[in-house]
Design an enzyme around this catalytic site. Sequence first.
Site, PDB file in Angstrom:
ATOM      1  N   SER A  82       0.824  -1.200   0.000  1.00 58.28           N
ATOM      2  CA  SER A  82       0.000   0.000   0.000  1.00 58.28           C
ATOM      3  C   SER A  82       0.868   1.263   0.000  1.00 58.28           C
ATOM      4  CB  SER A  82      -0.968  -0.024   1.186  1.00 58.28           C
ATOM      5  OG  SER A  82      -1.963   0.958   1.052  1.00 58.28           O
ATOM      6  N   ASP A 175      -9.676  -4.729  -5.522  1.00 60.32           N
ATOM      7  CA  ASP A 175      -9.071  -3.715  -4.646  1.00 60.32           C
ATOM      8  C   ASP A 175      -9.959  -2.476  -4.588  1.00 60.32           C
ATOM      9  OD1 ASP A 175      -7.411  -1.779  -3.376  1.00 60.32           O
ATOM     10  OD2 ASP A 175      -5.635  -2.864  -4.026  1.00 60.32           O
TER      11      ASP A 175
END
Length: 235
Positions: A82, A175
């Site tokens: 991330s 996602d």
Amino acid sequence: MRDKVQDKSSLFQIFIFPPFYFPPFSIHTFSTLKLNGLKSKTLYQDCWDALQWVASHAADNDAEPWIANHGNFNRLFIAGDSAGGNIVFNMTMRAGKESLIGCVKLVGAIFDFPFFLIPSVENIEGSLIYKLWNTICPPSEQGINSPVVSPVSENGPSLSELGCSRLFLCAGDKDELVPSEIVSRFAVAVKNSGWKGELDFIEIEGEGHCFQAANPEAEKSKYLIKRMASFIQRK
């Protein structure tokens, strides 16, 4: 929400890189950066300084004896999920332009679900990642066109300058933060850039952002972890 994030962080530290997946003397460093009140340039500089500190042990055996004695500076990898994936990207780009202390080289880098933005992706302005970045990024910086978050930005250096010889890239097709299209377009851009390294790109079907941190014992989580371990262990 805060408790969930903290729980994921704890799981990440415990499970994502268990020692038995890796050869002896691997060094695994985890860090959490808080954005409150800090400029993004300061955060990236702090990470570069930390990477240089690690590299300095290749020449200074007295700095941190355990690292100097057991670290293999011919097999240095950096990895992040991330926002960590974004940081690792920026460190890898910088390593392609600036030398690490002791002439240490990055062998590989892992970008898992990297926090990237590509302005031309459809409906990007309505996405969560777009809103987050515009909250984080100081008004004096370049916003969505900043090369620190938009790796294909015309304002940034060529991806051919990536400072490693191997790259592992991962996305989830569900996602909710970083659309998988962004990661796949980055992979294409790397291939088309003239970069001479080896790229591994996988897209995990039916999974969301950093799913392996939330449920590390799931089969797909174990598969992803083993793929990363194989990437690092491969000679």
